[in-house]
Design a protein around this motif. Structure first.
Motif, short mmCIF file in Angstrom:
data_model
loop_
_atom_site.label_atom_id
_atom_site.label_comp_id
_atom_site.label_asym_id
_atom_site.label_seq_id
_atom_site.Cartn_x
_atom_site.Cartn_y
_atom_site.Cartn_z
N GLY A 157 67.20 20.16 83.46
CA GLY A 157 66.30 19.27 82.76
C GLY A 157 65.31 20.11 81.97
O GLY A 157 65.56 21.29 81.70
N GLN B 78 61.35 12.36 85.78
CA GLN B 78 60.44 12.58 84.67
C GLN B 78 59.02 12.18 85.07
O GLN B 78 58.81 11.18 85.75
N VAL C 189 57.60 17.50 84.52
CA VAL C 189 58.98 17.28 84.11
C VAL C 189 58.97 16.33 82.92
O VAL C 189 58.38 15.25 82.99
N ILE C 190 59.60 16.72 81.82
CA ILE C 190 59.69 15.81 80.66
C ILE C 190 61.10 15.24 80.49
O ILE C 190 61.27 14.24 79.82
N THR C 191 62.08 15.88 81.06
CA THR C 191 63.44 15.35 81.13
C THR C 191 63.90 15.49 82.57
O THR C 191 63.87 16.59 83.12
N THR C 192 64.29 14.38 83.18
CA THR C 192 64.66 14.38 84.59
C THR C 192 65.63 15.51 84.90
O THR C 192 66.58 15.75 84.16
#
Length: 172
Positions: A125, A150, A115-118
């Protein structure tokens, strides 16, 4: 009759070379015509076939004593044979060949990523997925409707409407 075959040979070779370099532009201009005709009447194949007819007409006329009508029939048969061989052994296999190394978003089901954006429980995300074909970022939703923060490792459970539905990857 020999002059006609020479003109056909050189004219169709010139048109084939012209079509080779500017075929995409011509095809773009005449796209609707080529779509309705199909791949079978490829301009490059047609000009190549006319070249074969002209060349075989020149050779048969020059090196045999056959009647002009028989030479014409033989040349057309040789040209049609060359066309069919080229179409079935060159055009069809080349059009079926894979032209891209990228994968479809639907092929991402079961892949592991981060995950790079929550991802909020009921929102979207972004996830990062690496593969042998390259890495990519995709929009993702939580499959279990729980927040995934994230940096968490995830697995893609499902792909629907170009959105990855992911779950947190836990060790057993």
């Amino acid at each position: 009759m020999l002059d006609i075959y020479w003109w056909l040979l050189w004219g169709s070779l010139g048109a084939a070379i012209f079509s080779l370099f500017l075929g995409d532009a011509i095809e773009g201009l005449l796209d609707s015509i080529f779509d309705s005709i199909g791949e079978f009447l490829n301009p490059l194949l047609l000009f190549g076939t006319l070249s074969v007819i002209g060349g075989s007409g020149v050779l048969i006329t020059k090196y045999s004593e056959l009647n002009n009508f028989i030479v014409l029939i033989l040349s057309i048969l040789i040209g049609v044979g060359a066309y069919i061989l080229l179409y079935y052994f060159l055009v069809i296999p080349m059009s079926n060949a894979e032209t891209s190394t990228s994968i479809s978003i639907n092929d991402l089901a079961g892949k592991v990523g981060d995950v790079i954006t929550t991802i909020p429980a009921y929102g979207m995300g972004e996830v990062f997925i690496e593969s042998t074909n390259g890495s990519r970022n995709e929009i993702a939703k939580s499959f279990d409707n729980v927040e995934i923060i994230q940096g968490t490792q995830i697995v893609v459970v499902q792909v629907k409407d170009q959105i990855l539905y992911v779950s947190e990857l836990t060790e057993l």
